[in-house]
Design a protein around this motif. Structure first.
Motif, PDB file in Angstrom:
ATOM      1  N   GLY A   1       0.821  -1.211   0.000  1.00 51.28           N
ATOM      2  CA  GLY A   1       0.000   0.000   0.000  1.00 51.28           C
ATOM      3  C   GLY A   1       0.851   1.255   0.000  1.00 51.28           C
ATOM      4  O   GLY A   1       1.990   1.265   0.454  1.00 51.28           O
ATOM      5  N   ASP A   2       0.280   2.345  -0.503  1.00 51.89           N
ATOM      6  CA  ASP A   2       1.020   3.607  -0.677  1.00 51.89           C
ATOM      7  C   ASP A   2       1.534   4.176   0.644  1.00 51.89           C
ATOM      8  O   ASP A   2       2.559   4.830   0.688  1.00 51.89           O
ATOM      9  CB  ASP A   2       0.114   4.651  -1.352  1.00 51.89           C
ATOM     10  N   LEU A   3       0.820   3.924   1.744  1.00 51.26           N
ATOM     11  CA  LEU A   3       1.222   4.486   3.029  1.00 51.26           C
ATOM     12  C   LEU A   3       2.400   3.744   3.648  1.00 51.26           C
ATOM     13  O   LEU A   3       3.127   4.297   4.454  1.00 51.26           O
ATOM     14  CB  LEU A   3       0.024   4.457   3.992  1.00 51.26           C
ATOM     15  N   HIS A   4       2.608   2.499   3.241  1.00 55.71           N
ATOM     16  CA  HIS A   4       3.562   1.650   3.946  1.00 55.71           C
ATOM     17  C   HIS A   4       4.749   1.178   3.113  1.00 55.71           C
ATOM     18  O   HIS A   4       5.705   0.644   3.668  1.00 55.71           O
ATOM     19  CB  HIS A   4       2.837   0.426   4.508  1.00 55.71           C
ATOM     20  N   THR A   5       4.730   1.341   1.813  1.00 53.52           N
ATOM     21  CA  THR A   5       5.826   0.841   0.966  1.00 53.52           C
ATOM     22  C   THR A   5       6.034   1.764  -0.226  1.00 53.52           C
ATOM     23  O   THR A   5       5.260   2.676  -0.471  1.00 53.52           O
ATOM     24  CB  THR A   5       5.497  -0.571   0.428  1.00 53.52           C
TER      25      THR A   5
ATOM     26  N   ILE B   1      10.198   6.243   1.350  1.00 53.40           N
ATOM     27  CA  ILE B   1      10.734   6.277   2.707  1.00 53.40           C
ATOM     28  C   ILE B   1       9.547   6.280   3.666  1.00 53.40           C
ATOM     29  O   ILE B   1       8.661   7.150   3.572  1.00 53.40           O
ATOM     30  CB  ILE B   1      11.584   7.542   2.929  1.00 53.40           C
ATOM     31  N   VAL B   2       9.493   5.316   4.557  1.00 50.10           N
ATOM     32  CA  VAL B   2       8.373   5.237   5.491  1.00 50.10           C
ATOM     33  C   VAL B   2       8.884   5.265   6.937  1.00 50.10           C
ATOM     34  O   VAL B   2       9.978   4.781   7.220  1.00 50.10           O
ATOM     35  CB  VAL B   2       7.521   3.962   5.268  1.00 50.10           C
ATOM     36  N   PRO B   3       8.109   5.838   7.846  1.00 46.09           N
ATOM     37  CA  PRO B   3       8.540   5.899   9.246  1.00 46.09           C
ATOM     38  C   PRO B   3       8.370   4.558   9.946  1.00 46.09           C
ATOM     39  O   PRO B   3       7.437   3.815   9.650  1.00 46.09           O
ATOM     40  CB  PRO B   3       7.603   6.949   9.850  1.00 46.09           C
ATOM     41  N   VAL B   4       9.272   4.266  10.861  1.00 44.24           N
ATOM     42  CA  VAL B   4       9.166   3.082  11.717  1.00 44.24           C
ATOM     43  C   VAL B   4       9.056   3.594  13.149  1.00 44.24           C
ATOM     44  O   VAL B   4       9.968   4.253  13.650  1.00 44.24           O
ATOM     45  CB  VAL B   4      10.380   2.154  11.558  1.00 44.24           C
TER      46      VAL B   4
ATOM     47  N   LYS C   1       1.925   0.015  11.348  1.00 44.72           N
ATOM     48  CA  LYS C   1       0.958   0.366  10.298  1.00 44.72           C
ATOM     49  C   LYS C   1      -0.185   1.195  10.883  1.00 44.72           C
ATOM     50  O   LYS C   1      -0.627   2.174  10.284  1.00 44.72           O
ATOM     51  CB  LYS C   1       0.422  -0.903   9.632  1.00 44.72           C
ATOM     52  N   LEU C   2      -0.660   0.812  12.066  1.00 50.75           N
ATOM     53  CA  LEU C   2      -1.742   1.556  12.698  1.00 50.75           C
ATOM     54  C   LEU C   2      -1.274   2.956  13.086  1.00 50.75           C
ATOM     55  O   LEU C   2      -1.998   3.940  12.894  1.00 50.75           O
ATOM     56  CB  LEU C   2      -2.234   0.801  13.936  1.00 50.75           C
ATOM     57  N   ILE C   3      -0.033   3.048  13.616  1.00 50.43           N
ATOM     58  CA  ILE C   3       0.495   4.361  14.010  1.00 50.43           C
ATOM     59  C   ILE C   3       0.619   5.271  12.788  1.00 50.43           C
ATOM     60  O   ILE C   3       0.322   6.467  12.853  1.00 50.43           O
ATOM     61  CB  ILE C   3       1.854   4.216  14.736  1.00 50.43           C
ATOM     62  N   ARG C   4       1.062   4.707  11.662  1.00 47.72           N
ATOM     63  CA  ARG C   4       1.179   5.512  10.433  1.00 47.72           C
ATOM     64  C   ARG C   4      -0.170   6.121  10.053  1.00 47.72           C
ATOM     65  O   ARG C   4      -0.267   7.282   9.670  1.00 47.72           O
ATOM     66  CB  ARG C   4       1.711   4.644   9.290  1.00 47.72           C
TER      67      ARG C   4
END
Length: 572
Positions: free
Chosen positions: A54-58, A61-64, A74-77
């Motif tokens: 999905g666009d929000l997770h991959t 650059i995505v936050p951890v 994923k929920l926090i994002r």
């Protein structure tokens, strides 16, 4: 188990999900998706197992985020994305943002969580770090303003005649940096508001003379000035130095070993003993000077701040501790700097030597004494050997070792357990060149002035802080002869290498700040790393920029309770 096959221009790959039946309706054949995860072997073929998608997770650059039970990254994002859409935080005025090229707070928060590129991420980090520093400086500014609002214990007036008389007694002229620092100190101590100033100058740069000038003015105004030092040896030396230019009847020496009482309207030279004097009267004190401030705790340095009346506070140091560097950088302390050493001083050559070379080193030192009548210090951290500190050298063993190697040398032994009279005699013999080598614990670290001493050997240097090492090195090189500092260390470290290559106490303090932290900036802990999220308080460029921004914001009276709260909410 749900299995699907994905393909792009590089080839095909199997993906397996477990216990996610809903994917059959949410993932459509022929549509584009991005998947991210670990590739492993499943049924003898390369397979992605339970990847994120999905666009929000991959696909970028995505936050951890730190996770807790029941709350996934994923929920926090998703929650953060929703929160950023509702962001209504107050921001700095647009003209300030433009003048200093600062991103709007909304842009920085979006980019720190979901950047489109690494440069964008770095830009957001820098902008938010700047805001963190501004917040710290704002707190420092408010504390400083509160200090100035307190009543001054005793206001004094400048007397030119007493200064002129003192200057005529000096066998030298003040350096340009001493004159500049004295003007800054004068502006402070003759004002109606209490000051809190740091006088930072390398070893031998002439801080004591400025202390004397301050005390003379206090004396002329019939008020009390207090000079606090960390050791009896230094207190005795200050007493002797002050007595050269000031009448002894106006000076009182108070240490743990003498029974002198606190006297009003005098110059008091003292150690930690002053904190325990029952007859201490705070109402007559106009100036408190704390020498070698790294030897005092935060609470001790603030001992005279109470009852809404405070004296002027002047702290002096050659190598500020990290917490003091931090407070200085953040604008909490006013600073005067002595950056011009007395003329004729040569840089001290500093070397790390292996213990196997000690005999050669001692022989060379003794040869120097025989030929040039120069003297040497040998320093170790312990008085006697300790079973719990295996490998750490003691002065008791060293004295015996030195006497065995240099049978003709006259060796003195100095440490804290000796009686005050014995200490005075040992130091007197060394000053008069009756002994060529003084084996000592770090009691000689501060203030001991022997111009004829040109060499110092420091054992177990890893047991000392950088400020201590710099002070110990400052016991030599106080005359016009080339001087040397030897560190006996079988395992050199980055810290010791830094020390050998750096003669500037301020640079050593900044190195110390970055390596062991500043502790609680507005509390009592003097080491350890702060809870700053992005800012680095050793970033001088960023701190200077923050000071300029804060100055402009204070000019337009930007900050109020609501604005401050908004700034901190954004940073948290």
């Amino acid at each position: 188990m749900q299995k699907l096959v994905v393909a792009d221009e590089t080839g095909r790959l199997s993906i397996i999900f477990f216990n996610q039946n809903y994917l059959q309706s949410s993932l459509k054949i022929g549509e584009k998706y991005s998947f991210a995860g670990r590739v492993g072997i499943f049924s003898k073929s390369l397979t992605l197992q339970n990847p994120e998608y999905g666009d929000l997770h991959t696909g970028k650059i995505v936050p951890v985020y730190p996770q807790t039970a029941g709350v996934s990254t994923k929920l926090i994002r998703k929650i953060v994305t929703s929160a950023l859409l509702k962001n209504d935080l107050l921001d700095f005025p647009e003209n300030i943002l433009n003048k200093y090229s600062i991103q709007p707070i909304r842009t920085s928060l979006n980019q720190i969580h979901f950047p489109k590129s690494n440069p964008e991420l770095e830009q957001a980090q820098t902008n938010l770090a700047l805001r963190e520093i501004i917040d710290l400086q704002l707190q420092s500014y408010k504390i400083k303003e509160d200090w100035k609002k307190q009543k001054l214990t005793k206001q004094i007036a400048f007397d030119q005649k007493s200064e002129d008389i003192f200057r005529k007694k000096l066998p030298f002229k003040l350096t340009s940096s001493q004159e500049k620092a004295w003007l800054e100190i004068k502006d402070d101590i003759f004002s109606k508001r209490p000051t809190n100033r740091l006088l930072q100058g390398d070893v031998g740069s002439g801080k004591t003379i400025l202390a004397m000038l301050s005390c003379i003015q206090s004396l002329k105004n019939k008020t009390t000035s207090i000079v606090i030092v960390p050791t009896e040896v230094l207190a005795q030396q200050h007493y002797q130095n002050f007595s050269k230019y000031i009448d002894k009847k106006d000076i009182v020496l108070i240490t743990g070993s003498n029974k002198n009482k606190f006297e009003e309207n005098k110059i008091i030279i003292t150690t930690h003993a002053i904190f325990f004097k029952k007859e201490l009267s705070l109402d007559t004190i106009s100036i408190v000077i704390i020498d070698e401030q790294h030897k005092f705790g935060v609470s001790q340095r603030s001992f005279f701040e109470h009852k809404n009346k405070v004296p002027h506070i002047l702290t002096m140091t050659a190598t500020p501790i990290p917490r003091t560097v931090n407070l200085t950088l953040l604008g909490h302390l006013d600073v005067s700097v002595l950056d011009a050493p007395p003329s004729g001083r040569l840089p001290i050559v500093t070397k790390i030597i292996n213990e196997k070379r000690l005999t050669d080193c001692l022989s060379w030192i003794h040869k120097e004494y025989v030929q040039n009548k120069t003297q040497a210090f040998i320093v170790a951290p312990l008085i006697e050997m300790s079973e719990s500190l295996e490998g750490v050298v003691s002065v008791s063993d060293l004295e015996e070792k030195v006497k065995n190697i240099l049978k003709q040398a006259k060796v003195g032994l100095l440490h804290g357990k000796l009686k005050p009279k014995d200490k005075e005699q040992i130091m007197s013999d060394f000053k008069e060149n009756k002994t060529s080598i003084l084996v000592s614990t770090p009691v000689i670290e501060v203030g001991v002035d022997i111009p004829n001493a040109t060499s110092i050997i420091i054992f177990s240097p890893e047991r000392f802080g950088l400020a201590q090492l710099h002070q110990l090195r400052g016991r030599v090189g106080r005359g016009d002869k080339q001087s040397y500092c030897f560190l006996v260390a079988n395992r050199p470290s980055a810290r010791l290498n830094m020390f050998t290559n750096t003669k500037d106490g301020n640079k050593l303090a900044l190195f110390d700040l970055s390596n062991r932290g500043a502790g609680d900036i507005f509390g009592t802990l003097q080491h350890g790393f702060s809870n700053l999220k992005l800012a680095n308080t050793s970033d001088i460029e960023l701190i200077n920029k923050a000071q300029k921004v804060l100055k402009d914001l204070l000019k337009i009276k930007f900050f109020n309770t609501k604005q401050e709260k908004s700034l901190r909410v954004a940073l948290n």
